[in-house]
Design a protein around this motif. Sequence first.
Motif, PDB file in Angstrom:
ATOM      1  N   ILE A  70       0.818  -1.206   0.000  1.00 56.23           N
ATOM      2  CA  ILE A  70       0.000   0.000   0.000  1.00 56.23           C
ATOM      3  C   ILE A  70       0.855   1.260   0.000  1.00 56.23           C
ATOM      4  N   GLU A  71       2.089   1.157   0.503  1.00 55.19           N
ATOM      5  CA  GLU A  71       2.968   2.334   0.552  1.00 55.19           C
ATOM      6  C   GLU A  71       3.311   2.844  -0.846  1.00 55.19           C
ATOM      7  N   GLU A  72       3.142   1.986  -1.845  1.00 55.84           N
ATOM      8  CA  GLU A  72       3.403   2.400  -3.224  1.00 55.84           C
ATOM      9  C   GLU A  72       2.172   3.006  -3.880  1.00 55.84           C
ATOM     10  N   GLY A  73       1.087   3.127  -3.131  1.00 58.88           N
ATOM     11  CA  GLY A  73      -0.146   3.668  -3.673  1.00 58.88           C
ATOM     12  C   GLY A  73      -0.976   2.590  -4.351  1.00 58.88           C
ATOM     13  N   LEU A  74      -2.095   2.980  -4.921  1.00 58.38           N
ATOM     14  CA  LEU A  74      -2.974   2.034  -5.590  1.00 58.38           C
ATOM     15  C   LEU A  74      -2.653   1.973  -7.079  1.00 58.38           C
ATOM     16  N   PRO A  75      -2.477   0.765  -7.619  1.00 56.97           N
ATOM     17  CA  PRO A  75      -2.238   0.655  -9.055  1.00 56.97           C
ATOM     18  C   PRO A  75      -3.491   1.043  -9.839  1.00 56.97           C
ATOM     19  N   GLU A  76      -3.303   1.352 -11.096  1.00 58.12           N
ATOM     20  CA  GLU A  76      -4.437   1.751 -11.928  1.00 58.12           C
ATOM     21  C   GLU A  76      -5.372   0.568 -12.135  1.00 58.12           C
ATOM     22  N   GLY A  77      -6.654   0.822 -12.031  1.00 56.98           N
ATOM     23  CA  GLY A  77      -7.637  -0.235 -12.219  1.00 56.98           C
ATOM     24  C   GLY A  77      -9.008   0.346 -12.498  1.00 56.98           C
ATOM     25  N   ASN A  78      -9.921  -0.532 -12.890  1.00 54.98           N
ATOM     26  CA  ASN A  78     -11.302  -0.133 -13.124  1.00 54.98           C
ATOM     27  C   ASN A  78     -12.193  -0.474 -11.929  1.00 54.98           C
ATOM     28  N   LEU A  79     -11.872  -1.611 -11.312  1.00 54.32           N
ATOM     29  CA  LEU A  79     -12.680  -2.097 -10.201  1.00 54.32           C
ATOM     30  C   LEU A  79     -11.781  -2.429  -9.021  1.00 54.32           C
ATOM     31  N   TYR A  80     -12.112  -1.863  -7.850  1.00 54.03           N
ATOM     32  CA  TYR A  80     -11.331  -2.082  -6.633  1.00 54.03           C
ATOM     33  C   TYR A  80     -12.210  -2.800  -5.607  1.00 54.03           C
ATOM     34  N   LEU A  81     -11.737  -3.965  -5.150  1.00 52.60           N
ATOM     35  CA  LEU A  81     -12.418  -4.677  -4.083  1.00 52.60           C
ATOM     36  C   LEU A  81     -11.735  -4.302  -2.774  1.00 52.60           C
ATOM     37  N   LEU A  82     -12.449  -3.592  -1.921  1.00 52.38           N
ATOM     38  CA  LEU A  82     -11.870  -3.085  -0.676  1.00 52.38           C
ATOM     39  C   LEU A  82     -12.171  -4.083   0.430  1.00 52.38           C
ATOM     40  N   THR A  83     -11.166  -4.880   0.810  1.00 54.81           N
ATOM     41  CA  THR A  83     -11.374  -5.972   1.760  1.00 54.81           C
ATOM     42  C   THR A  83     -10.657  -5.771   3.090  1.00 54.81           C
ATOM     43  N   VAL A  84     -10.056  -4.588   3.310  1.00 51.80           N
ATOM     44  CA  VAL A  84      -9.399  -4.346   4.600  1.00 51.80           C
ATOM     45  C   VAL A  84     -10.460  -4.267   5.699  1.00 51.80           C
ATOM     46  N   LYS A  85     -10.050  -4.492   6.918  1.00 45.61           N
ATOM     47  CA  LYS A  85     -10.992  -4.462   8.026  1.00 45.61           C
ATOM     48  C   LYS A  85     -11.310  -3.033   8.440  1.00 45.61           C
ATOM     49  N   GLN A  86     -12.427  -2.894   9.153  1.00 42.81           N
ATOM     50  CA  GLN A  86     -12.882  -1.568   9.560  1.00 42.81           C
ATOM     51  C   GLN A  86     -11.792  -0.712  10.218  1.00 42.81           C
ATOM     52  N   PRO A  87     -11.026  -1.252  11.175  1.00 44.74           N
ATOM     53  CA  PRO A  87     -10.019  -0.409  11.833  1.00 44.74           C
ATOM     54  C   PRO A  87      -8.933   0.108  10.887  1.00 44.74           C
ATOM     55  N   ASP A  88      -8.771  -0.542   9.720  1.00 43.94           N
ATOM     56  CA  ASP A  88      -7.708  -0.149   8.790  1.00 43.94           C
ATOM     57  C   ASP A  88      -8.198   0.769   7.676  1.00 43.94           C
ATOM     58  N   LEU A  89      -9.480   1.085   7.665  1.00 45.65           N
ATOM     59  CA  LEU A  89     -10.033   1.898   6.585  1.00 45.65           C
ATOM     60  C   LEU A  89      -9.388   3.280   6.497  1.00 45.65           C
ATOM     61  N   HIS A  90      -9.176   3.907   7.659  1.00 40.54           N
ATOM     62  CA  HIS A  90      -8.622   5.258   7.662  1.00 40.54           C
ATOM     63  C   HIS A  90      -7.300   5.328   6.897  1.00 40.54           C
ATOM     64  N   SER A  91      -6.511   4.261   6.982  1.00 38.89           N
ATOM     65  CA  SER A  91      -5.182   4.293   6.369  1.00 38.89           C
ATOM     66  C   SER A  91      -5.233   4.261   4.848  1.00 38.89           C
ATOM     67  N   VAL A  92      -6.349   3.811   4.256  1.00 39.19           N
ATOM     68  CA  VAL A  92      -6.416   3.738   2.794  1.00 39.19           C
ATOM     69  C   VAL A  92      -7.265   4.857   2.185  1.00 39.19           C
ATOM     70  N   LEU A  93      -7.895   5.680   3.025  1.00 32.66           N
ATOM     71  CA  LEU A  93      -8.730   6.759   2.504  1.00 32.66           C
ATOM     72  C   LEU A  93      -7.976   7.725   1.590  1.00 32.66           C
ATOM     73  N   PRO A  94      -6.751   8.148   1.963  1.00 35.88           N
ATOM     74  CA  PRO A  94      -6.037   9.072   1.073  1.00 35.88           C
ATOM     75  C   PRO A  94      -5.800   8.487  -0.318  1.00 35.88           C
ATOM     76  N   ALA A  95      -5.481   7.195  -0.383  1.00 35.70           N
ATOM     77  CA  ALA A  95      -5.239   6.554  -1.680  1.00 35.70           C
ATOM     78  C   ALA A  95      -6.530   6.467  -2.493  1.00 35.70           C
ATOM     79  N   LEU A  96      -7.639   6.176  -1.827  1.00 35.20           N
ATOM     80  CA  LEU A  96      -8.923   6.073  -2.521  1.00 35.20           C
ATOM     81  C   LEU A  96      -9.363   7.420  -3.091  1.00 35.20           C
ATOM     82  N   GLN A  97      -8.993   8.469  -2.400  1.00 31.08           N
ATOM     83  CA  GLN A  97      -9.408   9.806  -2.816  1.00 31.08           C
ATOM     84  C   GLN A  97      -8.853  10.166  -4.190  1.00 31.08           C
ATOM     85  N   GLY A  98      -7.743   9.540  -4.556  1.00 35.05           N
ATOM     86  CA  GLY A  98      -7.115   9.863  -5.829  1.00 35.05           C
ATOM     87  C   GLY A  98      -7.575   9.014  -6.999  1.00 35.05           C
TER      88      GLY A  98
END
Length: 321
Positions: A70-98
């Motif tokens: 995740i430190e490398e950011g999110l690769p380009e894609g059309n469909l993202y399956l977000l399977t991280v657990k609730q407590p870890d959601l905050h850490s991926v919000l910045p990447a999702l925003q882009g």
Amino acid sequence: MLLEPMTSQVVVIGGGSVGLLYAARLALAGQPVTIVTRSSLQANQLNERGLSFQKLNGESVTVPVSASPIEEGLPEGNLYLLTVKQPDLHSVLPALQGLDFKARVIALQNGMGHYELLRTVLTETQCFFAINTEGARRLSPREVVHTGTGTLRVGSWETSDCNDPLIRTFVEWAISTGMEAIYEKAIQPFAWRKLIANALINPLTALFEIPNGALLENSHTQQLMRALFVEAAAVAASAGQKIEDADLQEIVSICRNTSRNLSSMLQDIKKRRPTEVQSINGYLVQAGKKAGIPTPLHETLLRVILLKSDMGIRKEGGDNR
């Protein structure tokens, strides 16, 4: 039906049991898939040795996948399956925003609260939600076992006539692989039912350290499940959700269909990691307090699981996630 391999790249965010399960099934169906992991170590293992997948019939196969931390950011894609657990959601919000506005995200979190979080960074047309009752257990960073059949429901959070082509194709793909998959107009009612199922199954299996099916083998655990159900149904009713005895029977069916599965909360306890109990039983307790509905059993389970988790983490010498 497969997603078009040249135009649709699926990215699975999260290398836990659910993420690895869906990545394996996508890859076996011929769909290009990339797994985004928490650590570089897991990504390297997946890239070098592939993803080992044990099917329900016991057959094991190794499928090649791409992976990146995740430190490398999110690769380009059309469909993202977000399977991280609730407590870890905050850490991926910045990447999702882009993400590109044409991309679609399907969130598969347990508990409640993720809708509000995700809508802070994603538009309504980007964000979809799923309720998954398939059983899976991660044996190692690159090994996952399919432990039980279930249903995958996908749709918008609230009632919508939206029929998104990419989401529709994903659901059709799931059906083509033998899964029971449904495109729903609204996921919120099913999220409440999944919340209640998790609030009954997860903390009890974590407390007693037993697989899901063992809850049905003892009259005491059965009575506890019913009492917890009554409390949760009252809270759900205050939120406008109609929960009936048939929903309790559905929870019993989930236990039976995933009888040898270890709940995610039990897996977290065993691995001495924080659990999702705050997003599950804790959510019911807080919602009950706001509505003036007592939930003493759920509050007790919340405190017991928090204590058990904290003791395990302290014994390990810290959070080893």
